[in-house]
Design a protein around this motif. Structure first.
Motif, short mmCIF file in Angstrom:
data_model
loop_
_atom_site.label_atom_id
_atom_site.label_comp_id
_atom_site.label_asym_id
_atom_site.label_seq_id
_atom_site.Cartn_x
_atom_site.Cartn_y
_atom_site.Cartn_z
N ILE A 112 7.81 -0.75 -15.67
CA ILE A 112 6.94 0.27 -15.08
C ILE A 112 5.74 0.54 -15.99
O ILE A 112 4.61 0.71 -15.52
N GLU A 113 5.96 0.53 -17.30
CA GLU A 113 4.87 0.76 -18.25
C GLU A 113 3.79 -0.31 -18.14
O GLU A 113 2.62 -0.06 -18.43
N LYS A 114 4.15 -1.52 -17.72
CA LYS A 114 3.20 -2.63 -17.60
C LYS A 114 2.31 -2.52 -16.36
O LYS A 114 1.33 -3.24 -16.22
N CYS A 115 2.66 -1.62 -15.46
CA CYS A 115 1.89 -1.46 -14.21
C CYS A 115 0.71 -0.52 -14.43
O CYS A 115 0.84 0.47 -15.15
N PRO A 116 -0.42 -0.81 -13.80
CA PRO A 116 -1.59 0.09 -13.93
C PRO A 116 -1.28 1.49 -13.40
O PRO A 116 -0.70 1.63 -12.33
N GLY B 206 -1.84 4.92 -11.59
CA GLY B 206 -2.60 5.30 -10.41
C GLY B 206 -2.63 4.25 -9.32
O GLY B 206 -3.28 4.44 -8.30
N GLU B 207 -1.95 3.12 -9.52
CA GLU B 207 -1.87 2.08 -8.49
C GLU B 207 -0.44 1.93 -8.03
O GLU B 207 0.50 2.16 -8.79
N GLU B 208 -0.26 1.48 -6.80
CA GLU B 208 1.08 1.25 -6.28
C GLU B 208 1.64 -0.04 -6.86
O GLU B 208 0.95 -1.05 -6.93
N ALA B 209 2.86 0.02 -7.34
CA ALA B 209 3.60 -1.15 -7.81
C ALA B 209 4.89 -1.23 -7.00
O ALA B 209 5.41 -0.20 -6.55
N PHE B 210 5.40 -2.45 -6.83
CA PHE B 210 6.55 -2.67 -5.95
C PHE B 210 7.74 -3.22 -6.70
O PHE B 210 7.62 -4.17 -7.47
N ILE B 211 8.91 -2.63 -6.45
CA ILE B 211 10.19 -3.15 -6.91
C ILE B 211 10.68 -4.05 -5.79
O ILE B 211 10.86 -3.58 -4.65
#
Length: 166
Positions: free
Chosen positions: A83-87, A89-94
């Motif tokens: 999760i820390e690697k994701c930008p 304020g942007e949506e990230a998907f599991i």
């Protein structure tokens, strides 16, 4: 925003032997439309089930293997590091598999779930959603047809906000 995206049967089955046990082309299209141009977080086995990395997405792979490498991918050893690697304020998907969904559930804000209206024998399962914690904000039922052997529904859940007395 962290979004879990999955297709699961009515008995929460995700797959068997690292493979899906159904074929729903419209679910694949929805997955592609929602995840393209985003970071996707997955376990090593899920990544290895793909013939090649999915195009136009940043792959983050969670594995316990200290020396694991995958060209062009980010490798981490925990859901928190993924999760820390994701930008921000942007949506990230599991995107899976079963163990990763279970680990990601407490961190997730949204669930995009395709419910396959059938039960299957499986060895990987989607975690149980406690409806006290989640609100179903959209449900779109689809009838089986010549390309889809099972009825299915696209469902969107948003995590409920805790009130001070909860």
């Amino acid at each position: 925003m962290i979004t879990m995206i999955a297709a699961a049967a009515e008995n929460r089955a995700l797959g068997k032997d690292n493979q899906l046990v159904w074929h729903l082309p419209n679910d694949f299209k929805r997955f592609k439309n929602l995840t393209t141009a985003h970071h996707i977080i997955m376990g090593r086995k899920t990544f290895e089930s793909f013939p090649k990395p999915l195009p136009n997405r940043t792959h983050i792979i969670i594995t316990r293997q200290a020396d694991y490498q995958a060209e062009g991918c980010i490798i981490v050893d925990s859901i928190e590091k993924a999760i820390e690697k994701c930008p921000k304020g942007e949506e990230a998907f599991i995107i899976g598999g079963g163990e990763i969904y279970q680990l990601a559930l407490p961190f997730s804000d949204k669930i995009e779930l395709t419910v396959v209206h059938h039960s299957f024998e499986a060895d990987a399962f989607f975690p149980e959603i406690k409806l006290d914690d989640w609100e179903l904000v959209n449900s779109d039922f689809q009838t089986k047809d010549e390309k889809h052997l099972y009825d299915y529904s696209f469902e969107t859940y948003i995590r409920k906000q805790k009130t001070p007395q909860q």
